[in-house]
Design a protein around this motif. Structure first.
Motif, PDB file in Angstrom:
ATOM      1  N   LEU A 173     -13.151  20.041   5.595  1.00  0.00           N
ATOM      2  CA  LEU A 173     -12.631  18.791   5.291  1.00  0.00           C
ATOM      3  C   LEU A 173     -12.497  17.364   5.155  1.00  0.00           C
ATOM      4  N   GLY A 174     -14.036  16.991   5.657  1.00  0.00           N
ATOM      5  CA  GLY A 174     -14.775  15.417   5.841  1.00  0.00           C
ATOM      6  C   GLY A 174     -14.441  15.270   4.140  1.00  0.00           C
ATOM      7  N   ARG A 175     -15.128  15.990   3.607  1.00  0.00           N
ATOM      8  CA  ARG A 175     -16.121  15.534   2.207  1.00  0.00           C
ATOM      9  C   ARG A 175     -14.910  16.573   0.896  1.00  0.00           C
ATOM     10  N   ALA A 176     -13.728  16.460   1.535  1.00  0.00           N
ATOM     11  CA  ALA A 176     -12.845  16.474   0.419  1.00  0.00           C
ATOM     12  C   ALA A 176     -12.222  15.203   0.659  1.00  0.00           C
ATOM     13  N   LEU A 177     -11.878  14.667   2.107  1.00  0.00           N
ATOM     14  CA  LEU A 177     -10.905  13.807   1.944  1.00  0.00           C
ATOM     15  C   LEU A 177     -11.637  12.409   1.458  1.00  0.00           C
ATOM     16  N   GLN A 178     -12.898  12.765   1.591  1.00  0.00           N
ATOM     17  CA  GLN A 178     -14.263  11.610   0.980  1.00  0.00           C
ATOM     18  C   GLN A 178     -13.818  11.823  -0.779  1.00  0.00           C
ATOM     19  N   LEU A 179     -13.672  12.677  -1.005  1.00  0.00           N
ATOM     20  CA  LEU A 179     -13.764  12.897  -2.697  1.00  0.00           C
ATOM     21  C   LEU A 179     -13.026  12.314  -3.250  1.00  0.00           C
ATOM     22  N   THR A 180     -11.260  12.606  -1.789  1.00  0.00           N
ATOM     23  CA  THR A 180      -9.768  12.213  -2.807  1.00  0.00           C
ATOM     24  C   THR A 180     -10.412  10.867  -2.299  1.00  0.00           C
ATOM     25  N   ASN A 181     -10.482  10.381  -1.145  1.00  0.00           N
ATOM     26  CA  ASN A 181     -10.753   8.027  -1.334  1.00  0.00           C
ATOM     27  C   ASN A 181     -11.819   8.142  -2.494  1.00  0.00           C
ATOM     28  N   ILE A 182     -12.729   8.518  -2.593  1.00  0.00           N
ATOM     29  CA  ILE A 182     -13.429   8.138  -3.371  1.00  0.00           C
ATOM     30  C   ILE A 182     -12.743   7.656  -5.345  1.00  0.00           C
ATOM     31  N   LEU A 183     -11.402   9.099  -5.252  1.00  0.00           N
ATOM     32  CA  LEU A 183     -11.140   9.082  -6.699  1.00  0.00           C
ATOM     33  C   LEU A 183      -9.871   8.557  -6.166  1.00  0.00           C
ATOM     34  N   ARG A 184      -9.416   8.210  -5.274  1.00  0.00           N
ATOM     35  CA  ARG A 184      -7.613   7.469  -5.408  1.00  0.00           C
ATOM     36  C   ARG A 184      -8.615   6.096  -4.896  1.00  0.00           C
ATOM     37  N   ASP A 185      -9.709   5.177  -5.048  1.00  0.00           N
ATOM     38  CA  ASP A 185      -9.611   4.391  -4.543  1.00  0.00           C
ATOM     39  C   ASP A 185     -10.767   3.923  -6.425  1.00  0.00           C
ATOM     40  N   ILE A 186     -10.853   4.783  -6.784  1.00  0.00           N
ATOM     41  CA  ILE A 186     -11.637   3.436  -8.229  1.00  0.00           C
ATOM     42  C   ILE A 186     -11.793   2.471  -8.531  1.00  0.00           C
ATOM     43  N   ASP A 187     -11.010   1.868  -8.918  1.00  0.00           N
ATOM     44  CA  ASP A 187     -10.393   0.349  -8.854  1.00  0.00           C
ATOM     45  C   ASP A 187     -10.318  -0.567  -7.968  1.00  0.00           C
ATOM     46  N   GLU A 188     -10.371  -0.330  -7.124  1.00  0.00           N
ATOM     47  CA  GLU A 188      -9.981  -1.521  -5.880  1.00  0.00           C
ATOM     48  C   GLU A 188     -11.837  -1.323  -5.986  1.00  0.00           C
ATOM     49  N   ASP A 189     -12.573   0.085  -5.373  1.00  0.00           N
ATOM     50  CA  ASP A 189     -14.055  -0.124  -5.356  1.00  0.00           C
ATOM     51  C   ASP A 189     -15.066  -0.890  -6.118  1.00  0.00           C
ATOM     52  N   ALA A 190     -14.412  -1.072  -7.699  1.00  0.00           N
ATOM     53  CA  ALA A 190     -14.674  -1.221  -8.582  1.00  0.00           C
ATOM     54  C   ALA A 190     -14.858  -2.843  -8.383  1.00  0.00           C
ATOM     55  N   GLY A 191     -13.613  -3.539  -7.868  1.00  0.00           N
ATOM     56  CA  GLY A 191     -13.197  -4.734  -7.724  1.00  0.00           C
ATOM     57  C   GLY A 191     -13.882  -5.761  -6.435  1.00  0.00           C
ATOM     58  N   ILE A 192     -15.063  -5.066  -5.902  1.00  0.00           N
ATOM     59  CA  ILE A 192     -15.742  -5.318  -5.294  1.00  0.00           C
ATOM     60  C   ILE A 192     -17.292  -4.800  -5.247  1.00  0.00           C
ATOM     61  N   GLY A 193     -17.264  -4.581  -6.430  1.00  0.00           N
ATOM     62  CA  GLY A 193     -18.686  -3.836  -7.123  1.00  0.00           C
ATOM     63  C   GLY A 193     -19.754  -2.936  -6.840  1.00  0.00           C
ATOM     64  N   ARG A 194     -18.484  -1.604  -6.248  1.00  0.00           N
ATOM     65  CA  ARG A 194     -18.839  -0.184  -5.848  1.00  0.00           C
ATOM     66  C   ARG A 194     -18.523   0.573  -6.509  1.00  0.00           C
ATOM     67  N   LEU A 195     -19.270   1.794  -6.840  1.00  0.00           N
ATOM     68  CA  LEU A 195     -18.853   2.988  -7.816  1.00  0.00           C
ATOM     69  C   LEU A 195     -19.968   3.789  -7.743  1.00  0.00           C
ATOM     70  N   TYR A 196     -18.585   5.431  -6.715  1.00  0.00           N
ATOM     71  CA  TYR A 196     -19.128   6.144  -5.667  1.00  0.00           C
ATOM     72  C   TYR A 196     -19.470   7.403  -6.346  1.00  0.00           C
ATOM     73  N   LEU A 197     -18.796   7.248  -8.228  1.00  0.00           N
ATOM     74  CA  LEU A 197     -18.871   8.184  -8.707  1.00  0.00           C
ATOM     75  C   LEU A 197     -20.344   8.859  -9.709  1.00  0.00           C
ATOM     76  N   PRO A 198     -21.091  10.054  -9.314  1.00  0.00           N
ATOM     77  CA  PRO A 198     -22.157  10.408  -9.244  1.00  0.00           C
ATOM     78  C   PRO A 198     -22.464  10.334 -10.716  1.00  0.00           C
ATOM     79  N   LEU A 199     -24.033   9.857 -10.626  1.00  0.00           N
ATOM     80  CA  LEU A 199     -24.789   9.647 -11.812  1.00  0.00           C
ATOM     81  C   LEU A 199     -24.830  10.751 -12.630  1.00  0.00           C
ATOM     82  N   GLU A 200     -24.909  12.000 -11.892  1.00  0.00           N
ATOM     83  CA  GLU A 200     -24.902  13.451 -13.084  1.00  0.00           C
ATOM     84  C   GLU A 200     -23.629  12.874 -13.615  1.00  0.00           C
TER      85      GLU A 200
END
Length: 279
Positions: free
Chosen positions: A155-182
């Motif tokens: 459940l922890g991973r499911a919730l965090q991956l959902t956060n990452i997918l939802r917050d792509i634009d917000e994270d990019a705005g502060i210089g972060r990118l959690y999408l995997p390199l592969e």
């Protein structure tokens, strides 16, 4: 960015009172509820350090102070800000290593902003900032050791991956990118500049495997909750259904630019709470 169901930056408010976390925890008995809000407070304070715009050395020192304070708590000499945690640690068997893992996870954003981690690093990040919170939480909820750890993992991973997918634009705005390199390389994206990545037409191809991974974790979490007492999984089930709904809204919207923000409306949130807390 952390697991806001239990930590911060809730999608429908910036504090616990506006979050799915608050709705899920309010149904718990007093002692469990108190322990969960202590866990929330700890996560929030550590996350605020990691996400502040202060000098990086100062943030690293502040996080190290939290490690020292956790050590002191478990050595029987809690600092003032952790004094109220003593009873919860004893009553629910909360583990020192899980608190420390959360600090380690928050710190991953501090020396430099995360940008396109490899899959192993992304999974480690999810474990620290999300599943470690879950490992503390399932002890409070009263799950058995084996199923509790398994539920926290999935459940922890499911919730965090959902956060990452939802917050792509917000994270990019502060210089972060959690999408995997592969995933970027598979989609033909060779750069890791967050603002360039989120505007690339191939972005949906990067997101699709993360959606599949999140769905798989939600399914595994559901398996654990189905074989557990309804009473002990009411709170995690509410958070699971809330975030699964967010994930499906993201899929329905799509990941091509421009992306409108996604959130669950108030009536949908109320329906989830009523169904899984009261029925």
């Amino acid at each position: 960015m952390t697991l806001e169901a239990t930590a911060s930056n809730a999608s429908d408010g910036s504090s616990a009172s506006g979050s799915s976390f608050y709705a899920a925890m309010r149904i718990l008995p007093r002692e469990q509820r108190g322990a969960m809000f202590q866990i929330y407070s700890f996560c929030r304070q550590v996350d605020d350090i990691a996400d502040s715009d202060g000098p990086r050395p100062e943030r690293l020192a502040a996080l190290q102070q939290w490690r020292d304070d956790i050590d002191a708590l478990y050595q029987g000499q809690p600092p003032a800000r952790l004094r109220e945690y003593v009873a919860s640690v004893r009553r629910f068997g909360l583990k020192r290593e899980d608190f420390l893992a959360i600090v380690d996870g928050m710190e991953m954003d501090v020396p430099q902003d995360i940008r396109a981690p490899d899959l192993a690093t992304l999974d480690l990040y999810c474990d620290r900032v999300a599943s470690a919170v879950g490992r503390l939480s399932v002890r409070v909820f009263g799950l058995s050791e084996g199923d509790g750890i398994l539920l926290a993992h999935h459940l922890g991973r499911a919730l965090q991956l959902t956060n990452i997918l939802r917050d792509i634009d917000e994270d990019a705005g502060i210089g972060r990118l959690y999408l995997p390199l592969e995933g970027l390389l598979h989609a033909g994206i060779t750069g890791t500049d967050p603002l360039k990545v989120i505007s690339d037409p191939a972005l949906p191809k990067v997101c699709a495997p993360l959606v599949a991974r999140a769905r798989a974790h939600f399914e595994k979490a559901d398996e654990v909750m189905r074989r557990s007492s309804r009473r002990v999984v009411r709170a995690p089930r509410i958070m699971s259904k809330y975030y699964r709904a967010i994930l499906e809204l993201l899929v329905a919207r799509g990941f091509a630019a421009p992306r409108t923000p996604v959130r669950l409306n108030k009536m949908a949130r109320i329906a989830i709470v009523l169904r899984y807390a009261l029925i």
